[in-house]
Design a protein around this motif. Structure first.
Motif, PDB file in Angstrom:
ATOM      1  N   GLU A   1       0.836  -1.210   0.000  1.00  0.00           N
ATOM      2  CA  GLU A   1       0.000   0.000   0.000  1.00  0.00           C
ATOM      3  C   GLU A   1       0.867   1.255   0.000  1.00  0.00           C
ATOM      4  O   GLU A   1       0.602   2.203  -0.745  1.00  0.00           O
ATOM      5  N   VAL A   2       1.890   1.250   0.822  1.00  0.00           N
ATOM      6  CA  VAL A   2       2.772   2.415   0.909  1.00  0.00           C
ATOM      7  C   VAL A   2       3.561   2.571  -0.386  1.00  0.00           C
ATOM      8  O   VAL A   2       3.744   3.678  -0.884  1.00  0.00           O
ATOM      9  N   ARG A   3       4.000   1.455  -0.958  1.00  0.00           N
ATOM     10  CA  ARG A   3       4.701   1.495  -2.249  1.00  0.00           C
ATOM     11  C   ARG A   3       3.808   2.130  -3.304  1.00  0.00           C
ATOM     12  O   ARG A   3       4.238   3.011  -4.064  1.00  0.00           O
ATOM     13  N   ALA A   4       2.543   1.727  -3.337  1.00  0.00           N
ATOM     14  CA  ALA A   4       1.598   2.295  -4.306  1.00  0.00           C
ATOM     15  C   ALA A   4       1.379   3.783  -4.055  1.00  0.00           C
ATOM     16  O   ALA A   4       1.305   4.576  -5.001  1.00  0.00           O
ATOM     17  N   ASP A   5       1.307   4.188  -2.784  1.00  0.00           N
ATOM     18  CA  ASP A   5       1.151   5.605  -2.449  1.00  0.00           C
ATOM     19  C   ASP A   5       2.354   6.419  -2.930  1.00  0.00           C
ATOM     20  O   ASP A   5       2.195   7.498  -3.513  1.00  0.00           O
TER      21      ASP A   5
ATOM     22  N   THR B   1       2.265   6.630  -6.682  1.00  0.00           N
ATOM     23  CA  THR B   1       1.219   7.569  -7.105  1.00  0.00           C
ATOM     24  C   THR B   1       1.704   9.001  -6.974  1.00  0.00           C
ATOM     25  O   THR B   1       1.502   9.821  -7.878  1.00  0.00           O
ATOM     26  N   ASP B   2       2.362   9.301  -5.865  1.00  0.00           N
ATOM     27  CA  ASP B   2       2.907  10.648  -5.680  1.00  0.00           C
ATOM     28  C   ASP B   2       3.919  10.984  -6.776  1.00  0.00           C
ATOM     29  O   ASP B   2       3.916  12.089  -7.320  1.00  0.00           O
ATOM     30  N   ALA B   3       4.777  10.016  -7.104  1.00  0.00           N
ATOM     31  CA  ALA B   3       5.778  10.246  -8.154  1.00  0.00           C
ATOM     32  C   ALA B   3       5.107  10.438  -9.512  1.00  0.00           C
ATOM     33  O   ALA B   3       5.501  11.312 -10.295  1.00  0.00           O
ATOM     34  N   ALA B   4       4.077   9.638  -9.791  1.00  0.00           N
ATOM     35  CA  ALA B   4       3.363   9.769 -11.064  1.00  0.00           C
ATOM     36  C   ALA B   4       2.649  11.114 -11.151  1.00  0.00           C
ATOM     37  O   ALA B   4       2.679  11.767 -12.209  1.00  0.00           O
ATOM     38  N   ASP B   5       2.035  11.532 -10.051  1.00  0.00           N
ATOM     39  CA  ASP B   5       1.360  12.833 -10.046  1.00  0.00           C
ATOM     40  C   ASP B   5       2.348  13.968 -10.293  1.00  0.00           C
ATOM     41  O   ASP B   5       2.057  14.918 -11.017  1.00  0.00           O
ATOM     42  N   GLU B   6       3.526  13.870  -9.693  1.00  0.00           N
ATOM     43  CA  GLU B   6       4.561  14.890  -9.892  1.00  0.00           C
ATOM     44  C   GLU B   6       5.023  14.896 -11.350  1.00  0.00           C
ATOM     45  O   GLU B   6       5.201  15.961 -11.948  1.00  0.00           O
TER      46      GLU B   6
END
Length: 132
Positions: A81-85, A88-93
């Motif tokens: 879950e934390v890996r996905a979070d 996701t943050d990296a993809a959003d950036e």
């Protein structure tokens, strides 16, 4: 590790420690370095390192055992879950930055595919999920 002024140092440490867990640098079930060791290695006050570690416990990424120290969680689902979070943050950036450059979606996708392939030798032990 270099710190910036955009967020408190302890918050940045939570991110760094989370990264160490999801990448396996600190393996599931493994004993974590002590507060003083982490503080000395990172050049921060031990209270700052302690606050970050307390947050990791709150996030259920580690647990304390009286008189023996802190240990990384055994909960692989929580680590995922934390890996996905973090991903996701990296993809959003990435999306925010390439949109700011006025790059078209197809160009951004091609760039990401090209960069992914050029970094393949760094992640040979990670299966390509292909879905996200």
């Amino acid at each position: 590790m270099q710190f910036d002024t955009s967020s408190p140092i302890w918050v940045q440490l939570v991110g760094e420690f989370s990264r160490r867990i999801v990448t396996g640098e600190w393996a599931a079930g493994e004993k974590m370095p002590g507060v003083r060791e982490l503080a000395a290695d990172l050049g921060v006050n031990p209270n700052t390192a302690q606050r970050a570690l307390a947050e990791l416990e709150r996030l259920e990424l580690c647990r304390s055992e009286r008189a023996t120290g802190r240990f990384v969680t055994h909960d692989d689902a929580r680590i995922d879950e934390v890996r996905a979070d973090l991903a996701t943050d990296a993809a959003d950036e990435f999306v925010r930055r390439v949109r700011g450059l006025r790059m078209a979606h197809d160009q951004a996708r091609a760039l990401l595919d090209k960069r992914w392939d050029s970094h393949e030798h760094h992640t040979t032990d990670i299966p390509d999920g292909g879905g996200a």
